[in-house]
Design an enzyme around this catalytic site. Structure first.
Site, mmCIF file in Angstrom:
data_model
loop_
_atom_site.group_PDB
_atom_site.id
_atom_site.type_symbol
_atom_site.label_atom_id
_atom_site.label_comp_id
_atom_site.label_asym_id
_atom_site.label_seq_id
_atom_site.Cartn_x
_atom_site.Cartn_y
_atom_site.Cartn_z
ATOM 1 N N THR A 164 0.251 19.168 10.820
ATOM 2 C CA THR A 164 1.551 18.476 10.792
ATOM 3 C C THR A 164 2.046 18.283 9.357
ATOM 4 O O THR A 164 3.230 18.494 9.067
ATOM 5 C CB THR A 164 1.440 17.106 11.503
ATOM 6 O OG1 THR A 164 0.910 17.338 12.801
ATOM 7 C CG2 THR A 164 2.779 16.413 11.624
ATOM 8 N N LYS A 209 15.720 11.330 -6.587
ATOM 9 C CA LYS A 209 14.653 11.088 -5.612
ATOM 10 C C LYS A 209 15.225 10.541 -4.304
ATOM 11 O O LYS A 209 15.892 9.505 -4.297
ATOM 12 C CB LYS A 209 13.630 10.102 -6.179
ATOM 13 C CG LYS A 209 12.454 9.855 -5.225
ATOM 14 C CD LYS A 209 11.349 9.102 -5.910
ATOM 15 C CE LYS A 209 11.460 7.617 -5.804
ATOM 16 N NZ LYS A 209 11.152 7.063 -4.471
ATOM 17 N N LYS A 263 5.971 10.982 1.080
ATOM 18 C CA LYS A 263 4.522 10.714 1.073
ATOM 19 C C LYS A 263 3.870 11.142 2.388
ATOM 20 O O LYS A 263 3.332 10.303 3.135
ATOM 21 C CB LYS A 263 4.248 9.223 0.813
ATOM 22 C CG LYS A 263 4.845 8.714 -0.493
ATOM 23 C CD LYS A 263 4.504 7.259 -0.746
ATOM 24 C CE LYS A 263 5.056 6.734 -2.038
ATOM 25 N NZ LYS A 263 6.522 6.594 -2.076
ATOM 26 N N PHE A 264 3.898 12.456 2.654
ATOM 27 C CA PHE A 264 3.319 12.961 3.904
ATOM 28 C C PHE A 264 1.833 12.590 4.011
ATOM 29 O O PHE A 264 1.077 12.713 3.046
ATOM 30 C CB PHE A 264 3.469 14.486 3.993
ATOM 31 C CG PHE A 264 4.904 14.945 4.094
ATOM 32 C CD1 PHE A 264 5.784 14.373 5.009
ATOM 33 C CD2 PHE A 264 5.379 15.960 3.270
ATOM 34 C CE1 PHE A 264 7.104 14.804 5.097
ATOM 35 C CE2 PHE A 264 6.688 16.402 3.356
ATOM 36 C CZ PHE A 264 7.562 15.824 4.272
ATOM 37 N N ASP A 308 10.527 12.143 -1.598
ATOM 38 C CA ASP A 308 9.370 11.239 -1.686
ATOM 39 C C ASP A 308 9.091 10.625 -0.317
ATOM 40 O O ASP A 308 9.368 9.450 -0.082
ATOM 41 C CB ASP A 308 9.674 10.163 -2.741
ATOM 42 C CG ASP A 308 8.489 9.248 -3.000
ATOM 43 O OD1 ASP A 308 7.354 9.641 -2.696
ATOM 44 O OD2 ASP A 308 8.707 8.131 -3.506
ATOM 45 N N ARG A 368 10.464 -0.385 -16.696
ATOM 46 C CA ARG A 368 11.389 -1.481 -16.972
ATOM 47 C C ARG A 368 11.668 -1.535 -18.466
ATOM 48 O O ARG A 368 10.723 -1.593 -19.264
ATOM 49 C CB ARG A 368 10.787 -2.831 -16.535
ATOM 50 C CG ARG A 368 10.680 -3.013 -15.027
ATOM 51 C CD ARG A 368 12.046 -3.134 -14.371
ATOM 52 N NE ARG A 368 11.963 -3.243 -12.925
ATOM 53 C CZ ARG A 368 11.928 -2.214 -12.067
ATOM 54 N NH1 ARG A 368 11.966 -0.982 -12.507
ATOM 55 N NH2 ARG A 368 11.886 -2.418 -10.764
ATOM 56 N N THR A 409 0.836 1.517 -5.824
ATOM 57 C CA THR A 409 0.868 0.506 -6.891
ATOM 58 C C THR A 409 0.985 -0.916 -6.340
ATOM 59 O O THR A 409 0.753 -1.885 -7.049
ATOM 60 C CB THR A 409 2.035 0.766 -7.880
ATOM 61 O OG1 THR A 409 3.192 1.035 -7.122
ATOM 62 C CG2 THR A 409 1.737 1.909 -8.794
ATOM 63 N N GLY A 451 14.577 3.408 -10.790
ATOM 64 C CA GLY A 451 15.454 2.925 -9.731
ATOM 65 C C GLY A 451 16.390 1.871 -10.268
ATOM 66 O O GLY A 451 17.373 2.158 -10.959
ATOM 67 N N ARG A 452 16.040 0.606 -10.006
ATOM 68 C CA ARG A 452 16.945 -0.502 -10.300
ATOM 69 C C ARG A 452 17.436 -0.624 -11.749
ATOM 70 O O ARG A 452 18.588 -1.027 -11.944
ATOM 71 C CB ARG A 452 16.332 -1.811 -9.794
ATOM 72 C CG ARG A 452 16.432 -1.876 -8.277
ATOM 73 C CD ARG A 452 15.472 -2.839 -7.655
ATOM 74 N NE ARG A 452 14.094 -2.370 -7.763
ATOM 75 C CZ ARG A 452 13.057 -2.989 -7.232
ATOM 76 N NH1 ARG A 452 13.251 -4.105 -6.560
ATOM 77 N NH2 ARG A 452 11.847 -2.503 -7.359
ATOM 78 N N ASP A 509 -0.829 13.019 7.318
ATOM 79 C CA ASP A 509 -0.974 13.317 8.745
ATOM 80 C C ASP A 509 -2.130 14.310 8.924
ATOM 81 O O ASP A 509 -2.820 14.637 7.948
ATOM 82 C CB ASP A 509 0.356 13.912 9.266
ATOM 83 C CG ASP A 509 0.635 13.480 10.702
ATOM 84 O OD1 ASP A 509 -0.267 13.652 11.549
ATOM 85 O OD2 ASP A 509 1.736 12.971 10.974
ATOM 86 N N ILE A 510 -2.317 14.804 10.137
ATOM 87 C CA ILE A 510 -3.329 15.852 10.299
ATOM 88 C C ILE A 510 -2.846 17.086 9.525
ATOM 89 O O ILE A 510 -1.629 17.257 9.312
ATOM 90 C CB ILE A 510 -3.575 16.182 11.798
ATOM 91 C CG1 ILE A 510 -2.277 16.609 12.487
ATOM 92 C CG2 ILE A 510 -4.231 15.000 12.504
ATOM 93 C CD1 ILE A 510 -2.500 17.206 13.867
HETATM 94 O O1 C5P Z 1 13.734 0.138 -8.650
HETATM 95 P P1 C5P Z 1 12.467 0.674 -9.209
HETATM 96 O O2 C5P Z 1 12.635 1.299 -10.589
HETATM 97 O O3 C5P Z 1 11.326 -0.299 -9.131
HETATM 98 O O4 C5P Z 1 12.128 1.890 -8.215
HETATM 99 C C1 C5P Z 1 10.934 2.622 -8.290
HETATM 100 C C2 C5P Z 1 10.964 3.738 -7.309
HETATM 101 O O5 C5P Z 1 9.704 4.383 -7.352
HETATM 102 C C3 C5P Z 1 11.192 3.317 -5.855
HETATM 103 O O6 C5P Z 1 11.910 4.369 -5.230
HETATM 104 C C4 C5P Z 1 9.791 3.231 -5.291
HETATM 105 O O7 C5P Z 1 9.751 3.516 -3.912
HETATM 106 C C5 C5P Z 1 9.082 4.335 -6.075
HETATM 107 N N1 C5P Z 1 7.638 4.191 -6.183
HETATM 108 C C6 C5P Z 1 7.016 3.071 -6.737
HETATM 109 N N2 C5P Z 1 5.644 3.016 -6.778
HETATM 110 C C7 C5P Z 1 4.913 4.035 -6.327
HETATM 111 C C8 C5P Z 1 5.531 5.168 -5.797
HETATM 112 C C9 C5P Z 1 6.915 5.210 -5.751
HETATM 113 O O8 C5P Z 1 7.690 2.141 -7.185
HETATM 114 N N3 C5P Z 1 3.615 3.995 -6.421
#
Ligand code: C5P
Length: 238
Positions: free
Chosen positions: A70, A34, A63-64, A61, A184, A123, A213-214, A66-67
């Site tokens: 665009t 992503k 997240k467009f 990602d 998590r 979220t 992500g993390r 706009d009008i």
């Molecule tokens: O590090 P972590 O696992 O929290 O990362 C979650 C990823 O998902 C990030 O790139 C964050 O921008 C994305 N994301 C999110 N909540 C959303 C949409 C996307 O955490 N509603």
């Protein structure tokens, strides 16, 4: 679907070097990488090209919102870059979402149409935030309302928080693609996420793909962290 294909690794970095290091490590082991607004603002389209040249799929990602004209043109540019999945805000409205879908479908047949996911309520927002925006309804009704509009406009799926997955599945059935961030492993730090679930619980509730992500990027051993996640998913009924 192969378990590995369910995983989307969020490359939340400022630099191509860090991102491509992780792509090299996890190449062939996950479904998508992503690229969000952080990495895209730092490195632009070349980072997408490099990941695709390494044989991997990109989920853009941005997240467009706009009008319609665009948003549709932006989505077409992303399609030409070769991304496999992209996001738009459902609160951009029916006309914006329809314009995006018809622009992507009208491109030359040789260009694959990316999957389009709708973001409903971020979220990070709660009911008090919705009220400040003038939305008096509950958060789950707002998610359901925007989700219906997205389906009517022909989107492939929705980004769904772990706490919304069951509700959305109940509401919209099995044909919709659900992509879930906020994953998590049990006992691991929440960081800034509130509504979290384990990978297994999220798949059981009905997610198709998990954005991680993390739990992977901040691990001292990302390959091991990924393997542990894959094992958890393999041991659940999804
Ligand atoms: O590090 P972590 O696992 O929290 O990362 C979650 C990823 O998902 C990030 O790139 C964050 O921008 C994305 N994301 C999110 N909540 C959303 C949409 C996307 O955490 N509603």
């Amino acid at each position: 679907m192969k378990v590995e294909d369910r995983i989307i690794v969020a490359l939340d970095y400022d630099s191509a070097a860090e991102s491509l290091n992780l792509v090299k490590l996890l190449k062939g082991k996950v479904g998508f990488f992503k690229v969000g607004s952080q990495l895209f603002s730092a490195e632009g389209p070349p980072i997408i090209k490099k990941i695709i040249e390494m044989g991997e799929k990109v989920f853009l990602d941005l997240k467009f919102h706009d009008i319609p004209n665009t948003a549709a043109k932006s989505a077409q540019v992303a399609q030409k870059m070769g991304v496999s999945m992209l996001t738009i805000h459902t609160s951009g409205g029916f006309s914006m979402m329809s314009a995006v879908m018809s622009a992507l479908s009208s491109s030359k047949p040789s260009i694959n149409r990316p999957l389009v996911l709708g973001v409903t309520v971020l979220t990070s927002l709660g009911t008090p935030d919705l009220q400040k925006l003038g939305i008096q309804d509950t958060l789950s009704n707002q998610v359901a309302r925007l989700g219906s509009l997205a389906i009517e406009a022909g989107l492939d799926g929705l980004v769904a928080a772990p706490t919304e997955v069951s509700l959305i599945r109940r509401h919209f059935g099995s044909s919709l693609l659900l992509v879930t961030p906020g994953i998590r492993p049990s006992g691991s730090p929440l960081n800034d996420q509130n509504r979290v679930a384990t990978a297994g619980a999220s798949i059981e509730a009905g997610s198709d793909h998990l954005v991680i992500g993390r739990p992977i990027t901040a691990s001292s051993n990302p390959v091991f962290a990924l393997e542990e996640l894959l094992t958890t998913i393999k041991n659940t009924n999804g």
